[in-house]
Structures are given as C-alpha cells and as structure tokens.
Design an enzyme around this catalytic site. Structure first.
Site, short mmCIF file in Angstrom:
data_model
loop_
_atom_site.label_atom_id
_atom_site.label_comp_id
_atom_site.label_asym_id
_atom_site.label_seq_id
_atom_site.Cartn_x
_atom_site.Cartn_y
_atom_site.Cartn_z
N ARG A 139 61.88 39.43 18.15
CA ARG A 139 63.15 38.86 18.60
C ARG A 139 64.33 39.82 18.51
NH1 ARG A 139 60.54 33.99 16.14
NH2 ARG A 139 59.66 33.03 18.01
N GLY A 199 53.85 33.27 9.68
CA GLY A 199 52.45 33.19 9.29
C GLY A 199 52.02 31.90 8.64
N GLU A 201 50.93 29.32 9.83
CA GLU A 201 49.71 28.79 10.45
C GLU A 201 48.44 29.40 9.86
OE1 GLU A 201 53.05 27.56 12.50
OE2 GLU A 201 52.52 29.60 11.96
N ASN A 291 57.44 25.09 9.03
CA ASN A 291 56.52 24.02 8.66
C ASN A 291 55.63 24.36 7.47
OD1 ASN A 291 55.44 25.70 11.11
ND2 ASN A 291 53.62 25.02 10.02
N ASP A 334 54.62 19.35 12.62
CA ASP A 334 55.21 20.65 12.92
C ASP A 334 56.63 20.49 13.48
OD1 ASP A 334 55.47 23.36 13.12
OD2 ASP A 334 53.86 23.67 14.55
#
Length: 564
Positions: A139, A199, A201, A291, A334
């Site tokens: 980004r 990370g 997830e 999340n 999420d």
C-alpha cells in the site's frame, strides 16, 4: 513542470538504471522530517504520507482543480511499472517536490521524477517465503530522515536512501513462514518508523512495532493479542456489538472452554492492515486491528478476543496502550475495521473516525474511545450477526464488504466523511479444521451468491446521517480523495476514474482506462500546477482487470482560468 500534455510509457521500468535525484530534489527529500510531517496538514503542495498528513483525512487544501475546472482535466502522463498481473495494485504514492515514490504489488519501490518524466531510481527486493491471503498487495512507502521505508510480503522493513535508492538497512520484523507479512504503508513519527503485521488468516499473533529510523533497531512492540501477563484476550465477555446489537454467543460454554483453549492467544490473529493516524499534540497513535483467528469458527478462541476488531490508541513514544474500542467482540464473520482511522474536527469537537466491513461509520472520542455517533448503514444489512454453520448462512455486507481496507476521506470544508464501499453478500460456512503451521486457518469458507454492487457515500459524522450516496455497478474498493476545490475522486473496478461534487455527489468528470482503478488517489502541486494521480492495476480479490499503470492528470491549457 511543462504545461504540455504527453503520455510516457515505460515498459520494463524496474530494469532501469539508477541515476538518482538531482541536487534540488535531494535537498527536498532530505528536508522531510518530524517538523515537515507535523505541518503537512497546512502545507498543500506535497503529499508526504499515506493519508497526506498525520490525520489520514486524504484532504488537500489545493483548489485549482475545482467543481468548475475539473471538467477540463486530462491525462498529463502515464507510465507502466513493469510489474503487471502479479497482484492487486493498491499503492498510494508519496510526492515530494515533484518526485513520486510508489510501490508495486510485490514490493518494488520506484522514485519517479515528474518534471523530467523518467525514473530517478528503482529498487526491487528479492523476496523469500511469503504467505498471503489476499493477493500480493503493497500500500505504499513512508518518507523521512532522507530515507524511504517499505514493508515487504516476507515481513521485512527496509530503509532506502531517498536520493539514490541505495539500501541503508533491513530488519526482519517477524517469521514469514508462520504467515507474517507487511502490506501497510509505514508511518514515520519523530525518530521512529512504525509498521504493523498482516497474516491473521494463518494464525499469527499480530503486532504493531516501532523501529529507530536511522538504524532499524526495535524501539517498542505492541501485541494486538495480549498475553495472560498483559491482561489476556478474554475481555469482558460482552454479548453486544458497539451500538447495541446482540451477538449469538454462549458465554457459559465459552467460559467452560477457556481452560482447554488457554493458549489460543498465541495464534489469535489481529492484523494491522492499514496505516495508523497520529496526533502530534497528544502524542497518540490510532490504529485499526483486524480479525481474530480462525475467522469463522469461534470455538477454539473463547472470549472477546482482544484487541481484534478494535480501534486502539497507543502512546507513540512507548507503544503503551491507552484505550481500545472493540466493535465486534468474538467476531465470527471477519467484520474487522480494515480502513485507516481518520482524525477530524467536527462541529468544534475532536473525533476519530472508523469505517469498517460492518457498513457503519463510527465516530469515537479520541480521549477515551467512547462511542459518540454511529452512522446510518452505507450498505445493506442482511442477517448481519447470524452464526455461521457447516450448512452455510447468508449475510451482508460479508467478509469482503463494507468499506474494507479502502481509506475514507474527510473534508473540513463540507464536514462530510466519504466512504467507498462494497455490497458483497456472502454465504459463510464454518468448520472445525485445526491450526497447522503456515497454512490458511479460516475455520470455514465463503461463497458469493450475488448480486454485488458498490456505494460512494457522503456521511455527516456529527449526526451519522448519509447526506448523499451514489450506487455503482461494481463493488467499490480503492479509497477516495477530497480537495478544497470541492471535488471528490474515486476509481472503480471496470476502469472508470470519476470526480464527484463533494457537497452533492453529482458526477463532474470521468476517465476510463483498461484496468481496474482500485487504489487511493492523491493530489499535489508541481511548479504551480495541480495534478491528481492514481494507480490503475485492478484487484485480485474482486476479479478486476490487473495492470501496472500510473496515471497523472492535470488541467488542459486555459482550464485554470475559468471564472469562479
């Protein structure tokens, strides 16, 4: 900068030589330090940080391009980075005295001289292990102390000489084999450069860390998932979200399971996807935390799962937690606040604004995190807090919905916050798959039943009322820019880049390119002329056409002389 309007195509850009900046530009980038960054909100010419200044408002005081002249906007130049079709192109360029610093999806850095229409230098890191959930985005960079800072997909923080692109230092922030990576644009605060990990997830324990800008030495680290010694992540066992809606929690069962899952915090998630806001007066840093892990199954993680799905305020000098505001305790959908927080003065009151996947804009008190206003929903709600099941449950906005990572903008001129969003219904399925090192850990899966579309909204954060809203054919992702000229800019996945009247939402101008315009626009001034720039390279998650083009727009000759 010359007033001629030309297009420059630089195929294979990253293989170019490294000539560096001329002496005037070297002095300009060397002057970007704590003082310049603090006063960036008042200075209009450059775009010095991810959100233009520490407030993250993405508001520029430039006004040459206004509601009357924007119709005369034309492509001034464009260039290709040579890194097409490798991931979502989400960079938000930093511009210092006519030099644009930007990143590609796989972490190359380019310094582009807008006056001479050529690359001053480029740097491509050799990436090691990188585990990503959502494409390969980067980004942007931070600039300060004569250096350019970039976080990489393999969890390194790199400092480059801003004048030449020569590597100055590199620090391994965490272990990429566990799923750690860096996708946000870093932030320079005083002598520190601050970066957060992605990370969640993969079952990482997220953190926000500060490094000495000159050496890369770790100064402090704030874990977004607290250990038992730090108070634990169980929280208050809340049964409602911020705003009052009930959650489908079985607190008795969670408490009973807490001993069995006592070490769940070690892989609790909590990514920091986006650049924090900073208040130099109070020394406070405001960061959005993502999340928990696993995303869709709360069984292995009893409790509120602090500080996931929260806005946190830290002391920027030490990393000490001052307060947190958790939007969704024990999240199962999420629904994290993925967008950058924004500091705003609204009706004489200081607020910190947060727009997340839930589809509401929140206004909090920056002193203690208390909720002041929650807006009307800017996307439809359907079964918002229905518990995921193995058979699947349909919810909206969905895990990719709401405002997602796209940065909002705020205009002190109109008093409105501008949110681009996705109506992206999902069917969420839960499962009980166990954690495995370095493997995705969602606790379920999703499907997209449709229909899908987007919104661009002008929201009054004082009242929460949506003053105007435009519906777009495709879900909106990328972010917005607003100016003192009363113009709002935002791009779309089908290639359209559009300008709207910031007060009414009326479309004023448009330009179409071949790939998705799914990055945040910026504006700046070079030699007295105002320009608007945006990366056009699509988005892998939404399936928008990928590419590697950077577009720079300026007024046609004579366009600046229209009577107001």
């Amino acid at each position: 900068m010359s007033s001629s309007r030309s297009i420059l195509l630089l195929l294979g850009l990253l293989g170019c030589g490294r000539e560096g900046l001329d002496s005037a530009r070297r002095k300009a980038v060397a002057s970007v330090g704590p003082a310049a960054l603090v006063t960036a909100a008042r200075a209009g010419r450059d775009w010095l940080t991810y959100g233009r200044d520490y407030t993250n408002r993405r508001y520029s005081p430039l006004r040459t391009i206004d509601t009357l002249t924007v119709g005369d906007l034309a492509l001034h130049l464009s260039f290709h980075t040579g890194a097409a079709r490798v991931g979502s192109f989400q960079t938000s360029p930093v511009v210092v005295d006519g030099v644009m610093f930007l990143t590609t999806p796989e972490d190359a850095v380019i310094a582009y001289d807008l006056r001479r229409r050529r690359v001053a230098w480029s740097y491509r890191p050799t990436l090691g292990t990188r585990l990503t959930c959502c494409g390969s985005p980067n980004r942007g960079v931070a600039v300060g102390h004569g250096l350019v800072f970039i976080g990489t997909l393999d969890a390194r923080l790199i400092a480059l000489d801003a004048a030449t692109g020569v590597l100055r230092w590199v620090t391994q922030v965490d272990d990429p084999q566990l799923g750690y990576g860096l996708t946000m644009a870093p932030l320079v605060v005083d002598s520190l450069v601050i970066v957060g990990t992605s990370g969640a997830e993969f079952g990482i324990r997220g953190h926000l860390s500060a490094y000495e800008a000159g050496t890369g030495r770790l100064a402090w680290r704030f874990y977004t998932v607290p250990s038992p010694e730090e108070g634990g992540w169980w929280g208050r066992w809340r049964t409602t979200v911020s705003g009052g809606e009930a959650l489908p929690r079985n607190i008795r069962r969670e408490r009973a399971d807490s001993a069995r899952f006592a070490d769940a915090w070690q892989r609790g998630g909590g990514s920091v996807w986006v650049t924090p806001a900073y208040d130099p007066v109070t020394g406070r840093l405001f960061a959005s935390v993502g999340n928990p892990a696993p995303s869709f199954n709360g069984g292995p993680r009893p409790g509120d799962n602090l500080y996931t799905n929260s806005l946190v305020a830290l002391d920027a000098a030490s990393g000490r937690l001052l307060w947190y505001h958790q939007f969704v305790p024990h999240d199962l959908w999420d629904y994290d606040p993925a967008s950058s927080p924004v500091l705003a003065e609204v009706g004489g009151r200081s607020l910190v604004l947060s727009a997340g996947k839930l589809g509401w804009l929140y206004a909090l008190d920056p002193r203690d995190g208390a909720l002041v206003v929650r807006s009307e929903p800017f996307v439809p709600h359907e079964n918002l807090f229905a518990r995921p099941t193995p058979a699947g449950v349909r919810v909206a906005p969905g895990a990719d919905g709401g405002s997602n990572w796209s940065p909002l903008s705020y205009s002190p001129q109109t008093g409105l916050a501008y949110v681009v969003a996705l109506h992206n219904p999902m069917i969420i399925f839960s499962d009980s798959a166990p954690y495995a090192r370095g493997e995705p850990w969602y606790g379920g899966a999703t499907s997209l039943p449709g229909p899908r579309w987007g919104t661009v909204s002008g929201i009054d954060p004082a009242s929460g009322h949506i003053v105007w809203q435009v519906r777009t054919r495709q879900p909106m992702v990328g972010g917005s820019l607003v100016t003192a000229g009363g113009v709002l800019f935002a791009g779309e996945g089908d290639g359209w880049f559009r300008a709207y009247h910031a007060g009414t939402g009326r479309q004023l101008w448009e330009y179409r390119t071949a790939t998705g315009v799914n990055a945040p626009p910026v504006t700046f001034e070079v030699d007295g002329e105002q320009f608007v720039a945006v990366a056009a390279g699509g988005n892998t998650q939404q399936g928008y056409p990928l590419g590697d083009e950077v577009l720079v727009f300026g007024l046609k000759p004579g366009g600046r002389t229209k009577e107001r």
